[in-house]
Design an enzyme around this catalytic site. Structure first.
Site, PDB file in Angstrom:
ATOM      1  N   THR A   1      -5.033  10.737   0.107  1.00  0.00           N
ATOM      2  CA  THR A   1      -6.347  10.655   0.734  1.00  0.00           C
ATOM      3  C   THR A   1      -6.451  11.665   1.869  1.00  0.00           C
ATOM      4  O   THR A   1      -5.451  12.188   2.356  1.00  0.00           O
ATOM      5  CB  THR A   1      -6.609   9.247   1.317  1.00  0.00           C
ATOM      6  OG1 THR A   1      -5.620   8.961   2.312  1.00  0.00           O
ATOM      7  CG2 THR A   1      -6.588   8.192   0.229  1.00  0.00           C
TER       8      THR A   1
ATOM      9  N   HIS B   1       0.797  -1.227   0.000  1.00  0.00           N
ATOM     10  CA  HIS B   1       0.000   0.000   0.000  1.00  0.00           C
ATOM     11  C   HIS B   1       0.833   1.282   0.000  1.00  0.00           C
ATOM     12  O   HIS B   1       0.285   2.375  -0.182  1.00  0.00           O
ATOM     13  CB  HIS B   1      -0.893  -0.023   1.247  1.00  0.00           C
ATOM     14  CG  HIS B   1      -2.177   0.730   1.105  1.00  0.00           C
ATOM     15  ND1 HIS B   1      -2.368   1.774   0.227  1.00  0.00           N
ATOM     16  CD2 HIS B   1      -3.361   0.590   1.748  1.00  0.00           C
ATOM     17  CE1 HIS B   1      -3.596   2.237   0.339  1.00  0.00           C
ATOM     18  NE2 HIS B   1      -4.221   1.531   1.251  1.00  0.00           N
TER      19      HIS B   1
ATOM     20  N   TYR C   1     -13.235   5.831  10.523  1.00  0.00           N
ATOM     21  CA  TYR C   1     -12.361   6.397   9.489  1.00  0.00           C
ATOM     22  C   TYR C   1     -12.825   5.922   8.121  1.00  0.00           C
ATOM     23  O   TYR C   1     -13.096   4.739   7.921  1.00  0.00           O
ATOM     24  CB  TYR C   1     -10.915   5.960   9.728  1.00  0.00           C
ATOM     25  CG  TYR C   1      -9.956   6.304   8.604  1.00  0.00           C
ATOM     26  CD1 TYR C   1      -9.283   7.520   8.592  1.00  0.00           C
ATOM     27  CD2 TYR C   1      -9.717   5.409   7.562  1.00  0.00           C
ATOM     28  CE1 TYR C   1      -8.395   7.833   7.568  1.00  0.00           C
ATOM     29  CE2 TYR C   1      -8.831   5.713   6.536  1.00  0.00           C
ATOM     30  CZ  TYR C   1      -8.175   6.925   6.539  1.00  0.00           C
ATOM     31  OH  TYR C   1      -7.304   7.230   5.526  1.00  0.00           O
TER      32      TYR C   1
END
Length: 687
Positions: free
Chosen positions: A494, A346, A481
């Site tokens: 993000t 990621h 979240y």
């Protein structure tokens, strides 16, 4: 590349106001008064103003030296790369693709296919791999069509440069963190079967695919399976080292680097530089094994075989798919019965980027079957001039010296490596056993119904459902979240949507209040969804609070901790609360996906990946053995109850005098189920 604006740094006071608004619903009045005093104190404002000015200066210098950058970018990389624990379940998410309707998975198909029991697997893997190569070609030729929002607003494309040929490298001696290595000249892939490694070239020197059709690639994949099966179970599963903590993995790599025999080190460098890894799993999952398939795609399965006649302990006892992975890279996973997915590291890419990859390769892999029937089929990877994305075969001149026949990577082991492999395997086996996964496939309605009947944003609506389910089970509100994409700005990543609001709390409590009217519940639902959508819009515009405050904290930690006391906001309990994401959620909707998920980010939390389709909602819930199935069941009950509320309200509007006993009884039963958590848990329900 589109010419985009830089990610904005919001005014400091705006960020603080948003922070106070986001944290207030998670506090009682006394806690909130204390937090407000802390945040608005002169000491805090002076310290933050100093850091804010330094951040503006940092961004200005960055814009001048590297226009294609953002103020949060390096700090965000560091957040991932400084992380020392295993990436399995903590960092890597997964996407499961829909099944390929043109490849039939039946016993008859396997028996009659050219590759026997592996026919479905080989064909699916070959199609998807061929499509990925077309995708890579477009990236390297600069012809990949720009991502947009609803076909209008262009998005940053920088992450695609780190999608392939990238690897998360553990820290070397004296290095403080991992680093992301990308080989922009890589032309080969690595394939795995039963923990054994093979490699071969797939692009020529012009970045054209060598294998222009899936059929050309199938024999390579099948020969890998056959060779690995003939080798038996004695090979060292070196992929398990990527499941270790970064420090342990770093020590092992350092040991390999200094070994007299450089075979293992050469193998590592070849894997690190590969475009991606194809994981061919020697296991099939039936339709009723979706939870176990989720486990396999996300972290691998753990299957222990203690039969001494089949395996020699301590190695080779583990036969699960957890050994058939290389978690430091992008992985294409294909099971024996053709289930396919992507597991990705990621650090350099977000879900939206990998979703584009998944969408394009799934679409192209389906169309490749149609192109075998007729040539009058669109090629989604054609260049703007209509030229096909690859020639039928790479020319000999540009394919010279390429290795197109699979070559096996042989590993050298000694006592240290044997014991290291054993303990790495036992640790990942322990880790996998600590988690559970539940799939909820809700087919009563989806986005179309939510928009037309409920008059709500589908994403905002589903976020309210998560809060209802959690409150019904535990009687409290926790930090939620959800990432909002900021790729409308240069090198955007993000921003954090904080889903719990004053409006959402009122709605959740009203839904569980049998004395509240349906009209009140509907109005409060609309209010909650409106508030959520407004926060989402602000975050997508770079006007959130989390990333700005995190950048200020990183500035202090890296450059000012010896000169400036830590600002009080970062010492306040509210900061800890906001970082403890008990419900970590993410929406990655697309028709090409069957499911999507990731691990919880806190020990007491849930990871919730969800897909909202036109007529259904799919949710994957993970946790460390909290009441995962019960939580998912409460989501389903909440979805059904909200629909019944609207139906009752519509019936009243049509027939104001109608009050049926059936509807009243249905409501009573639903609420009894939703409220069952209050009787089971000794918790306050006033939060």
């Amino acid at each position: 590349m589109p010419n985009l604006k830089r990610l904005p740094i919001p005014p400091l006071q705006d960020t603080l106001n948003r922070y106070l608004a986001r944290v207030e619903p998670l506090q009682d009045e006394r806690q909130n008064r204390r937090t407000r005093r802390t945040v608005l104190s002169a000491e805090n404002l002076d310290a933050l103003n100093t850091l804010h000015e330094r951040l503006l200066e940092y961004d200005a210098r960055l814009a001048e030296s590297n226009p294609e950058s953002s103020y949060i970018e390096q700090f965000w990389y560091d957040a991932y790369l400084l992380y020392d624990a295993t990436v399995v379940l903590n960092v890597n998410p997964y996407f499961q693709l829909q099944d390929d309707p043109t490849i039939k998975d039946t016993p008859e198909t396997a028996a009659q296919g050219p590759y026997g029991a592996h026919t479905v697997q080989v064909r699916r893997a070959a199609r998807l791999t061929t499509s990925i190569l077309k995708f890579i070609r477009q990236i390297r030729h600069g012809t990949l069509r720009t991502d947009t929002v609803r076909g209008k607003t262009p998005l940053s494309m920088d992450q695609y440069e780190r999608l392939f040929g990238s690897s998360r490298i553990p820290p070397g001696p004296g290095e403080p963190s991992c680093h992301l290595q990308t080989d922009a000249t890589s032309h080969h892939v690595v394939a795995m079967y039963r923990g054994q490694f093979y490699w071969f070239d797939v692009l020529d020197t012009r970045n054209e695919p060598i294998f222009a059709t899936p059929e050309q690639l199938e024999w390579n994949l099948y020969s890998i399976i056959m060779d690995a099966e003939s080798a038996g179970s004695g090979s060292a599963p070196f992929g398990v080292f990527t499941t270790e903590s970064r420090r342990v993995w770093s020590n092992i790599r350092d040991y390999l680097f200094h070994a007299d025999d450089c075979t293992n080190w050469r193998n590592l460098k070849l894997i690190d530089s590969a475009l991606f890894v194809v994981c061919l799993d020697d296991v099939a999952f039936a339709a009723d094994q979706q939870d176990e398939l989720t486990r396999s795609m996300l972290c691998g399965t753990s299957t222990i075989n203690l039969d001494p006649h089949q395996h020699q302990p301590p190695l080779n006892v583990q036969t699960g798919t957890c050994l058939n992975r290389w978690y430091d890279k992008l992985q294409l996973i294909v099971t024996k019965n053709g289930k396919a997915g992507i597991n990705f590291e990621h650090t350099g890419v977000d879900g939206h980027t990998v979703l584009r990859l998944a969408t394009d390769i799934y679409t192209d892999s389906i169309l490749s079957f149609a192109r075998g029937v007729t040539k009058n089929v669109v090629d989604i990877f054609s260049d703007d001039d209509g030229k096909p994305s690859s020639s039928s075969l790479a020319s000999a001149a540009h394919s010279a010296n390429l290795i197109t026949i699979p070559r096996k990577l042989e590993w050298r082991t000694d006592n240290f490596l044997q014991s290291s492999l054993h303990f790495a395997e036992t640790r990942i086996s322990d880790l996998i056993s600590q988690y559970e996964f539940v799939n909820l496939d809700f087919s009563n309605y989806g986005a179309s119904h939510i928009k037309t009947v409920f008059k709500c944003s589908p994403d905002a609506f589903v976020q309210q459902v998560f809060q209802v389910a959690y409150f019904a089970l535990y009687g409290r509100f926790e930090t939620v979240y959800e990432p909002a994409m900021t790729k409308a700005f240069q090198n955007g990543r993000t921003e954090a949507i904080r889903s719990v609001t004053g409006q959402s709390k009122l709605f959740v409590k009203s839904l569980l209040d049998q004395d509240a009217s349906d009209a009140t519940k509907i109005q409060l639902l609309h209010d909650a969804c409106t508030a959520h959508s407004q926060i989402t819009r602000e975050c997508s515009q770079g006007l959130g609070q989390d990333r700005h405050l995190y950048a200020l904290y990183c500035l202090w930690n890296q450059w000012y901790k010896d000169k400036l006391e830590l600002p009080p906001i970062f010492r306040d309990k509210s900061w800890t609360t906001m970082q403890n994401n008990v419900l970590s959620t993410s929406n990655c909707g697309n028709p090409c996906l069957k499911s999507f998920g990731f691990g919880p980010v806190t020990a007491n939390g849930f990871g919730i990946g969800y897909i909202i389709r036109d007529h259904s909602v799919s949710v994957v819930v993970s946790s460390r053995h909290r009441q995962t199935a019960r939580f998912a069941s409460l989501m389903e009950k909440s979805l059904l109850e909200i629909d019944r509320i609207f139906k009752r309200q519509q019936a009243r509007a049509a027939k104001p005098a109608a009050r049926t006993t059936a509807s009243a009884n249905t409501k009573s039963e639903d609420m009894k189920y939703l409220l069952s958590g209050y009787d089971y848990f000794d918790v306050s329900v006033s939060g």
